[in-house]
Design a protein around this motif. Structure first.
Motif, PDB file in Angstrom:
ATOM      1  N   ARG A  36      54.359  -7.367  39.372  1.00  0.00           N
ATOM      2  CA  ARG A  36      55.038  -7.581  40.649  1.00  0.00           C
ATOM      3  C   ARG A  36      54.626  -8.960  41.180  1.00  0.00           C
ATOM      4  NH1 ARG A  36      50.609  -4.426  41.479  1.00  0.00           N
ATOM      5  NH2 ARG A  36      49.167  -5.036  43.150  1.00  0.00           N
ATOM      6  N   PRO A  37      55.435  -9.541  42.052  1.00  0.00           N
ATOM      7  CA  PRO A  37      55.022 -10.806  42.675  1.00  0.00           C
ATOM      8  C   PRO A  37      53.703 -10.620  43.403  1.00  0.00           C
ATOM      9  CG  PRO A  37      57.338 -10.384  43.068  1.00  0.00           C
ATOM     10  CD  PRO A  37      56.777  -9.130  42.475  1.00  0.00           C
ATOM     11  N   LYS A  38      52.902 -11.661  43.429  1.00  0.00           N
ATOM     12  CA  LYS A  38      51.594 -11.569  44.064  1.00  0.00           C
ATOM     13  C   LYS A  38      51.433 -12.653  45.119  1.00  0.00           C
ATOM     14  CE  LYS A  38      48.961  -9.330  40.387  1.00  0.00           C
ATOM     15  NZ  LYS A  38      47.743  -9.390  39.553  1.00  0.00           N
ATOM     16  N   PRO A  39      50.584 -12.410  46.106  1.00  0.00           N
ATOM     17  CA  PRO A  39      50.335 -13.434  47.125  1.00  0.00           C
ATOM     18  C   PRO A  39      49.589 -14.614  46.507  1.00  0.00           C
ATOM     19  CG  PRO A  39      48.841 -11.583  47.416  1.00  0.00           C
ATOM     20  CD  PRO A  39      49.835 -11.168  46.376  1.00  0.00           C
ATOM     21  N   PRO A  40      49.576 -15.749  47.189  1.00  0.00           N
ATOM     22  CA  PRO A  40      48.867 -16.924  46.663  1.00  0.00           C
ATOM     23  C   PRO A  40      47.398 -16.614  46.370  1.00  0.00           C
ATOM     24  CG  PRO A  40      50.252 -17.540  48.516  1.00  0.00           C
ATOM     25  CD  PRO A  40      50.271 -16.045  48.459  1.00  0.00           C
ATOM     26  N   THR A  41      46.925 -17.101  45.234  1.00  0.00           N
ATOM     27  CA  THR A  41      45.548 -16.875  44.803  1.00  0.00           C
ATOM     28  C   THR A  41      44.849 -18.213  44.602  1.00  0.00           C
ATOM     29  OG1 THR A  41      46.202 -14.854  43.656  1.00  0.00           O
ATOM     30  CG2 THR A  41      44.071 -15.820  43.056  1.00  0.00           C
ATOM     31  N   PRO A  42      43.810 -18.505  45.388  1.00  0.00           N
ATOM     32  CA  PRO A  42      43.066 -19.755  45.193  1.00  0.00           C
ATOM     33  C   PRO A  42      42.102 -19.621  44.023  1.00  0.00           C
ATOM     34  CG  PRO A  42      42.180 -18.539  47.053  1.00  0.00           C
ATOM     35  CD  PRO A  42      43.343 -17.748  46.554  1.00  0.00           C
ATOM     36  N   MET A  43      41.876 -20.696  43.304  1.00  0.00           N
ATOM     37  CA  MET A  43      41.006 -20.674  42.132  1.00  0.00           C
ATOM     38  C   MET A  43      40.608 -22.094  41.738  1.00  0.00           C
ATOM     39  SD  MET A  43      43.911 -19.897  39.262  1.00  0.00           S
ATOM     40  CE  MET A  43      44.897 -18.928  40.405  1.00  0.00           C
ATOM     41  N   ILE A  44      39.662 -22.187  40.816  1.00  0.00           N
ATOM     42  CA  ILE A  44      39.339 -23.452  40.163  1.00  0.00           C
ATOM     43  C   ILE A  44      40.021 -23.420  38.811  1.00  0.00           C
ATOM     44  CG2 ILE A  44      37.545 -24.965  39.269  1.00  0.00           C
ATOM     45  CD1 ILE A  44      37.378 -24.763  42.221  1.00  0.00           C
ATOM     46  N   SER A  45      40.985 -24.282  38.595  1.00  0.00           N
ATOM     47  CA  SER A  45      41.701 -24.316  37.323  1.00  0.00           C
ATOM     48  C   SER A  45      40.986 -25.255  36.353  1.00  0.00           C
ATOM     49  CB  SER A  45      43.139 -24.784  37.535  1.00  0.00           C
ATOM     50  OG  SER A  45      43.867 -23.836  38.284  1.00  0.00           O
ATOM     51  N   LYS A  46      40.761 -24.773  35.144  1.00  0.00           N
ATOM     52  CA  LYS A  46      40.114 -25.573  34.116  1.00  0.00           C
ATOM     53  C   LYS A  46      41.157 -26.073  33.129  1.00  0.00           C
ATOM     54  CE  LYS A  46      35.606 -23.358  34.525  1.00  0.00           C
ATOM     55  NZ  LYS A  46      34.469 -22.728  33.811  1.00  0.00           N
ATOM     56  N   PRO A  47      40.847 -27.103  32.342  1.00  0.00           N
ATOM     57  CA  PRO A  47      41.832 -27.626  31.385  1.00  0.00           C
ATOM     58  C   PRO A  47      42.419 -26.515  30.520  1.00  0.00           C
ATOM     59  CG  PRO A  47      39.980 -29.124  31.526  1.00  0.00           C
ATOM     60  CD  PRO A  47      39.613 -27.913  32.336  1.00  0.00           C
ATOM     61  N   ILE A  83      45.941 -23.395  44.047  1.00  0.00           N
ATOM     62  CA  ILE A  83      46.424 -22.119  44.564  1.00  0.00           C
ATOM     63  C   ILE A  83      47.647 -21.750  43.737  1.00  0.00           C
ATOM     64  CG2 ILE A  83      47.408 -20.900  46.534  1.00  0.00           C
ATOM     65  CD1 ILE A  83      45.801 -22.714  48.353  1.00  0.00           C
ATOM     66  N   GLY A  84      47.623 -20.556  43.139  1.00  0.00           N
ATOM     67  CA  GLY A  84      48.722 -20.132  42.284  1.00  0.00           C
ATOM     68  C   GLY A  84      49.370 -18.864  42.791  1.00  0.00           C
ATOM     69  N   ARG A  85      50.629 -18.673  42.413  1.00  0.00           N
ATOM     70  CA  ARG A  85      51.347 -17.470  42.842  1.00  0.00           C
ATOM     71  C   ARG A  85      52.373 -17.051  41.804  1.00  0.00           C
ATOM     72  NH1 ARG A  85      54.499 -16.243  48.584  1.00  0.00           N
ATOM     73  NH2 ARG A  85      54.662 -13.993  48.243  1.00  0.00           N
ATOM     74  N   VAL A  86      52.415 -15.759  41.525  1.00  0.00           N
ATOM     75  CA  VAL A  86      53.474 -15.178  40.695  1.00  0.00           C
ATOM     76  C   VAL A  86      54.675 -14.925  41.589  1.00  0.00           C
ATOM     77  CG1 VAL A  86      54.157 -13.202  39.289  1.00  0.00           C
ATOM     78  CG2 VAL A  86      51.827 -14.117  39.112  1.00  0.00           C
TER      79      VAL A  86
END
Length: 311
Positions: A36-47, A83-86
């Motif tokens: 299902r769609p998800k709310p924005p999720t903050p994270m540290i994105s790695k290569p 910040i990522g979101r489905v």
């Protein structure tokens, strides 16, 4: 090819217990699934190379919002807060993403062995961008996932397929941007070295002049190259690192707002709360309460799904 990849990812996530992210037997390869769609999720994105086989997502890095969907991939060449979101997912058509860690040393090795060196970008390249994912790259991804069924082949073939992925990225439409990340003493690599230093000292007060000297640049050139690569300024980068770490402390370790703010380097809890609200859209206490509530809902849904499977 996206349909075949989506089918393979769906089959794996349907037959393996647990929840997203699904860590596969292939080192550095994970499968992300959202029903299902998800709310924005903050994270540290790695290569990493994040390939969407089905559904759609967006991610923001600083002020740069990138949308990517089936047939596309997000290439993250530099570690950065995000910040990522489905945005497109359902139980009948879950969002399926194959995430492959990128090793810039391997990318550099492949670039060094190419008969014709990759083209060089005329200006500082973005270290994070969306690219189409088809042809040889899609074939590599599918072959990598199919290795799961032959575990004895993984240690032999995994390194070869990952090198092949690097080759096609370097020779693709955005090969110049990828190549810029591999230059041993190029501006991108010097910025990455400064980012690594900043990541380990984000609690401290930083001086742009000190970071610029480390990158062998003037302060103005360093600021320009840093923002081109990460889509944010050095101070914005540090601030987001601090806020993400504080959020982790409050959610995972029940740290108070005051404790978390001081732990990550803030001298004023009120300033921390203001900046936190600007980044996450709500106060620290409300955000943590909402996050705990969402985690409980996810736990209940997982337990219900497991019970349905038993019966």
């Amino acid at each position: 090819m996206s349909d075949q990849l989506a089918e393979a990812l769906l089959r794996y996530t349907n037959t393996h217990p647990g929840e997203s992210p699904f860590m596969t037997p292939i080192d550095g390869v994970a499968i992300l699934r959202s029903d299902r769609p998800k709310p924005p999720t903050p994270m540290i994105s790695k290569p990493a190379l994040c390939i969407v086989a089905q559904g759609a997502k967006w991610a923001t890095f600083g002020g740069n919002k990138l949308v990517y969907q089936a047939g596309q991939a997000l290439l993250i060449g530099v570690e950065a807060p995000s910040i990522g979101r489905v945005v497109a997912a359902s139980p009948d058509a879950p969002c399926l993403v194959l995430a492959i860690e990128l090793d810039l040393a391997v990318m550099r090795s492949v670039a060094d062995e190419m008969a014709e060196p990759p083209p060089r970008a005329e200006t500082t390249s973005a270290g994070i961008f969306v690219t189409d994912f088809d042809g040889p790259l899609a074939d590599c991804a599918l072959r990598l996932v199919r290795l799961i069924d032959t575990p004895q082949a993984i240690p032999v073939l995994r390194p070869l397929i990952l090198r092949e992925i690097c080759y096609w990225l370097l020779t693709g439409a955005q090969g110049a941007d990828v190549a810029a990340l591999t230059l041993k003493n190029g501006p991108s690599q010097r910025i990455i070295d400064a980012i690594n230093w900043l990541r380990s000292r984000f609690r401290q007060t930083i001086r742009i002049e000190e970071l610029a000297e480390m990158a062998q640049m003037s302060p103005s050139a360093f600021h320009r190259h840093f923002k081109a690569l990460t889509s944010m300024t050095p101070l914005q980068y540090q601030k987001q690192l601090r806020l993400l770490e504080a959020r982790r402390l409050m959610i995972s370790y029940a740290a108070s707002v005051e404790t978390a703010s001081f732990e990550v380097g803030y001298e004023s809890a009120s300033q921390f709360s203001r900046e936190y609200a600007r980044m996450f859209g709500t106060s620290p206490r409300r955000d943590v309460t909402a996050m705990h509530r969402a985690l409980r809902v996810d736990e209940l849904e997982t337990a219900r799904a497991s019970a349905d499977g038993v019966h």
